[in-house]
Enzyme design. Structure first.
Site, PDB file in Angstrom:
ATOM      1  N   ASN A  42      38.851   3.779  48.716  1.00  0.00           N
ATOM      2  CA  ASN A  42      37.478   3.472  48.290  1.00  0.00           C
ATOM      3  C   ASN A  42      36.721   2.766  49.409  1.00  0.00           C
ATOM      4  OD1 ASN A  42      39.309   1.354  47.682  1.00  0.00           O
ATOM      5  ND2 ASN A  42      37.833   0.379  46.307  1.00  0.00           N
ATOM      6  N   ILE A  43      35.476   3.201  49.595  1.00  0.00           N
ATOM      7  CA  ILE A  43      34.614   2.658  50.645  1.00  0.00           C
ATOM      8  C   ILE A  43      33.366   2.108  49.959  1.00  0.00           C
ATOM      9  CG2 ILE A  43      33.429   3.148  52.830  1.00  0.00           C
ATOM     10  CD1 ILE A  43      36.407   3.827  53.010  1.00  0.00           C
ATOM     11  N   GLU A  44      33.269   0.794  49.919  1.00  0.00           N
ATOM     12  CA  GLU A  44      32.157   0.170  49.185  1.00  0.00           C
ATOM     13  C   GLU A  44      30.939  -0.033  50.070  1.00  0.00           C
ATOM     14  OE1 GLU A  44      33.813  -3.307  47.256  1.00  0.00           O
ATOM     15  OE2 GLU A  44      34.815  -2.019  45.785  1.00  0.00           O
ATOM     16  N   CYS A  53      34.509   6.285  45.610  1.00  0.00           N
ATOM     17  CA  CYS A  53      35.871   6.031  45.140  1.00  0.00           C
ATOM     18  C   CYS A  53      36.880   6.728  46.052  1.00  0.00           C
ATOM     19  CB  CYS A  53      36.055   6.553  43.725  1.00  0.00           C
ATOM     20  SG  CYS A  53      35.084   5.690  42.487  1.00  0.00           S
ATOM     21  N   GLU A  55      39.333   8.735  45.304  1.00  0.00           N
ATOM     22  CA  GLU A  55      39.568  10.150  44.985  1.00  0.00           C
ATOM     23  C   GLU A  55      38.511  11.041  45.615  1.00  0.00           C
ATOM     24  OE1 GLU A  55      39.396   7.471  43.089  1.00  0.00           O
ATOM     25  OE2 GLU A  55      39.987   7.929  41.032  1.00  0.00           O
ATOM     26  N   CYS A  86      37.665   7.406  37.605  1.00  0.00           N
ATOM     27  CA  CYS A  86      36.446   7.130  36.837  1.00  0.00           C
ATOM     28  C   CYS A  86      35.803   8.458  36.418  1.00  0.00           C
ATOM     29  CB  CYS A  86      35.476   6.297  37.671  1.00  0.00           C
ATOM     30  SG  CYS A  86      34.633   7.241  38.953  1.00  0.00           S
ATOM     31  N   CYS A  89      34.467  10.692  39.252  1.00  0.00           N
ATOM     32  CA  CYS A  89      35.522  11.360  40.028  1.00  0.00           C
ATOM     33  C   CYS A  89      36.140  12.511  39.240  1.00  0.00           C
ATOM     34  CB  CYS A  89      36.601  10.364  40.435  1.00  0.00           C
ATOM     35  SG  CYS A  89      36.074   9.314  41.799  1.00  0.00           S
TER      36      CYS A  89
HETATM   37  N1  THU Z   1      37.480   2.898  42.367  1.00  0.00           N
HETATM   38  C1  THU Z   1      38.150   3.953  42.934  1.00  0.00           C
HETATM   39  O1  THU Z   1      38.245   4.056  44.163  1.00  0.00           O
HETATM   40  N2  THU Z   1      38.720   4.882  42.112  1.00  0.00           N
HETATM   41  C2  THU Z   1      38.702   4.821  40.750  1.00  0.00           C
HETATM   42  O2  THU Z   1      39.187   5.711  40.089  1.00  0.00           O
HETATM   43  C3  THU Z   1      38.067   3.654  40.072  1.00  0.00           C
HETATM   44  C4  THU Z   1      37.259   2.740  40.951  1.00  0.00           C
HETATM   45  C5  THU Z   1      36.900   1.870  43.245  1.00  0.00           C
HETATM   46  C6  THU Z   1      35.412   1.896  43.344  1.00  0.00           C
HETATM   47  C7  THU Z   1      35.085   0.453  43.694  1.00  0.00           C
HETATM   48  O3  THU Z   1      35.181   0.308  45.089  1.00  0.00           O
HETATM   49  C8  THU Z   1      36.214  -0.352  43.065  1.00  0.00           C
HETATM   50  O4  THU Z   1      37.235   0.583  42.741  1.00  0.00           O
HETATM   51  C9  THU Z   1      35.790  -1.120  41.815  1.00  0.00           C
HETATM   52  O5  THU Z   1      35.187  -0.279  40.899  1.00  0.00           O
END
Ligand code: THU
Length: 276
Positions: A42-44, A53, A55, A86, A89
């Site tokens: 995940n890259i915020e 996310c 995935e 989520c 995704c």
């Molecule tokens: N996140 C994912 O990378 N995959 C998921 O299936 C659920 C959420 C990440 C997104 C965000 O950076 C962090 O988790 C909190 O939501």
């Protein structure tokens, strides 16, 4: 490749996460039909909604590097139960990978396995629309077309001394207000100065929660329907004010008797059409 080893790749990818805002690092690993493993994390972003996310990061990398046939996706995070994709995704996995197996695991060794179709029942995909554009006949004749929301662009606004509905003085019919029209619409005021009275149609932007029946102060506090009075709490909060036109200076109208508060958006200006 087994689900366990794909999960190990997802756990390792978790180390590459950029998650300074949530502090929740997620790793993903995607297995192609040909046996390749493509990973993501995940890259915020400081603008939170732009976060990607793990995935989707893995899927987009995979498609970009030429992979189109997928078998399984694994994701890993430090949570119990293990993380499942989520909703966004799930939709993207469906589009790019179809009904593949989804494996979720955590650092304690717990694992969940599921087909995507169980996580995303009745999925939406391109097949749902096919070749079905809206025809002109449909657009013109649909019996329910009137239900579609209507969007107005205000022409300008009221500039008056009253800032709240409560501050409108009893003698407002004698007082002057101004209607400021956006210069883009000024040409539409051509020859309006031939009128003594005009209708100002406006949107009562401060009116909340309409009532369909209420007491009418001007008629001995008797109950009337909202369409049988001028009350502001109406379903569309539209006002029509008939006023005396005092002066027009370019895009600024000076009027007498306007019952609107400062800043009220003006939707239209119309002449008063005599009944007789
Ligand atoms: N996140 C994912 O990378 N995959 C998921 O299936 C659920 C959420 C990440 C997104 C965000 O950076 C962090 O988790 C909190 O939501």
């Amino acid at each position: 490749m087994t689900a366990e080893s794909l999960l190990a790749a997802a756990r390792a990818s978790r180390m590459r996460a950029y998650a300074p805002y949530s502090g929740f690092a997620v790793g993903a690993a995607l297995l192609t039909e040909e046996g390749a493993v493509i990973t993501g994390s995940n890259i915020e972003n400081a603008s939170y909604g732009l976060t990607v996310c793990a995935e989707r990061n893995a899927l987009q990398t995979a498609v970009h590097t030429g992979h189109r046939n997928f078998k399984m996706i694994a994701l890993a995070a430090d949570c119990s139960p293990p993380p499942v994709p989520c909703g966004a995704c799930r939709q993207v996995i469906w589009e790019l990978a179809g009904d593949i197996e989804v494996v979720a695991g955590n650092l304690q060794g717990e694992m969940i396995r599921s087909k995507l179709s169980l996580l995303l029942p009745q999925p939406f995909g391109a097949a749902a629309w096919g070749e079905n554009p809206v025809t002109d006949e449909e657009a013109a004749a649909g019996a329910d077309n009137w239900r579609v929301s209507v969007l107005f662009h205000p022409l300008g606004y009221v500039s008056s001394d009253y800032d709240s509905p409560q501050s409108l003085p009893d003698n407002y019919k004698e007082l002057l207000s101004r209607v400021i029209i956006d210069p883009d619409f000024e040409e539409g005021l051509y020859r309006l100065d031939e009128e003594d009275r005009i209708n100002v149609i406006s949107y009562l932007h401060r009116a909340k929660n309409y009532t369909l029946k209420d007491r009418r102060s001007g008629r001995g506090n008797e109950v009337y329907g909202v369409f049988a009075c001028r009350a502001p709490l109406r379903p569309n909060a539209i006002a029509q004010s008939t006023v005396e036109l005092v002066e027009i200076d370019k895009n600024i109208l000076t009027v007498r008797g306007l019952d609107l508060i400062n800043g009220t958006p003006v939707l239209d200006i119309k002449t008063v059409y005599p009944l007789k």
